[in-house]
Enzyme design. Sequence first.
Site, PDB file in Angstrom:
ATOM      1  N   HIS A   1     -11.963  12.380  11.749  1.00  0.00           N
ATOM      2  CA  HIS A   1     -10.979  11.990  10.744  1.00  0.00           C
ATOM      3  C   HIS A   1     -11.305  12.638   9.398  1.00  0.00           C
ATOM      4  CE1 HIS A   1     -10.049   8.876  13.721  1.00  0.00           C
ATOM      5  NE2 HIS A   1      -8.913   8.683  13.078  1.00  0.00           N
TER       6      HIS A   1
ATOM      7  N   LYS B   1     -11.730   8.414   5.008  1.00  0.00           N
ATOM      8  CA  LYS B   1     -11.556   7.239   5.862  1.00  0.00           C
ATOM      9  C   LYS B   1     -12.676   6.250   5.594  1.00  0.00           C
ATOM     10  CE  LYS B   1     -10.704   5.883  10.669  1.00  0.00           C
ATOM     11  NZ  LYS B   1      -9.531   5.062  10.277  1.00  0.00           N
TER      12      LYS B   1
ATOM     13  N   ASN C   1      -3.751   2.557  16.014  1.00  0.00           N
ATOM     14  CA  ASN C   1      -3.123   3.884  15.995  1.00  0.00           C
ATOM     15  C   ASN C   1      -1.657   3.739  16.391  1.00  0.00           C
ATOM     16  OD1 ASN C   1      -2.442   6.688  16.402  1.00  0.00           O
ATOM     17  ND2 ASN C   1      -4.629   7.089  16.597  1.00  0.00           N
TER      18      ASN C   1
ATOM     19  N   GLY D   1       0.820  -1.205   0.000  1.00  0.00           N
ATOM     20  CA  GLY D   1       0.000   0.000   0.000  1.00  0.00           C
ATOM     21  C   GLY D   1       0.849   1.248   0.000  1.00  0.00           C
TER      22      GLY D   1
ATOM     23  N   GLU E   1       2.058   0.181 -12.605  1.00  0.00           N
ATOM     24  CA  GLU E   1       2.664  -0.322 -13.838  1.00  0.00           C
ATOM     25  C   GLU E   1       4.188  -0.273 -13.811  1.00  0.00           C
ATOM     26  OE1 GLU E   1       0.985   1.877 -17.041  1.00  0.00           O
ATOM     27  OE2 GLU E   1      -1.049   1.053 -16.767  1.00  0.00           O
ATOM     28  N   LYS E   2       4.749   0.643 -13.045  1.00  0.00           N
ATOM     29  CA  LYS E   2       6.209   0.763 -12.970  1.00  0.00           C
ATOM     30  C   LYS E   2       6.795  -0.448 -12.247  1.00  0.00           C
ATOM     31  CE  LYS E   2       5.907   4.903 -14.777  1.00  0.00           C
ATOM     32  NZ  LYS E   2       6.273   5.151 -16.196  1.00  0.00           N
TER      33      LYS E   2
ATOM     34  N   GLY F   1      -0.610   4.900  -1.014  1.00  0.00           N
ATOM     35  CA  GLY F   1      -1.553   5.638  -0.182  1.00  0.00           C
ATOM     36  C   GLY F   1      -0.819   6.644   0.694  1.00  0.00           C
ATOM     37  N   LYS F   2      -1.568   7.506   1.350  1.00  0.00           N
ATOM     38  CA  LYS F   2      -0.942   8.562   2.148  1.00  0.00           C
ATOM     39  C   LYS F   2      -0.133   7.999   3.310  1.00  0.00           C
ATOM     40  CE  LYS F   2      -4.285  12.122   0.860  1.00  0.00           C
ATOM     41  NZ  LYS F   2      -5.352  13.042   1.312  1.00  0.00           N
TER      42      LYS F   2
END
Length: 262
Positions: free
Chosen positions: A152, A156, A124, A8, A38-39, A11-12
């Site tokens: 949040h 989320k 967390n 992942g 794709e890379k 993602g941030k």
Amino acid sequence: MIKIVVAGFKGKMGATATKMVLDHEKFELVGVLDPFEEKLNLNELAEYPTVDVPIFKTKEEVLSVQPDVWIDFTIPKVAYENTNFAIENKISPVVGTTGLTEAQLAELTDRSKTLNVGGLIAPNFAVGAVLMMQFAQKAAEYFPDVEIIELHHDNKLDAPSGTAIKTAEMMSEVRVKKIQGHPEEKELITGARGADFEGMRIHSVRLPGMIAHQQVQFGGVGEGLTIRHDSYDRSSFMTGVALGCEKVVHLDKLVYGLENLL
């Protein structure tokens, strides 16, 4: 050096974790995982022009680099499959993805014990948030009237947050069981009083501009107590993620909650 793979990574949270691993003197990033990228290498992406790390499309490909730790910031269904795969292949998972069910957590924990594989699943990773949960648990012994407000960002996927659920679970271990509010209370709009967890109410706020915030509000006769934690940047979670990576390789089972490693 602890060899780490990040699932992942686009993602941030995953991107922040990837950068943390690259900057950490005790860690070696040996791969990242994303089935839709794709890379083939991080150095093909603008964010990592000088980083020679392979991008894997499947879990099976990850085994070629023999990682010690698997960091996962994906989605619940994928995180469960990834964590199970990591445990089966003697890779220690450090999972920040929330939304796993109690049954899934129990199954993963049992399997890790059988195979003697250490791991961590935490709702967390901010040390301040862990302390907030522990302080709230202590306060719940004396203030059984309590509500949780968690706030949040609007992207989320789960509500309530894993942190709110974990906080409520910890407080329920010491709190006198009681139903809060007026016994004849009526909700004029369904859901106005939030989710009900053993008589405690949990309210979820989802707004753009927020990261992760939680307030535990206690009420007593003539007084009140508020315990609050705010994460203003995702870097706040990386101290806990790094600690998890360092500790899990010495464990012989999966644990739930960063407090188990503090």
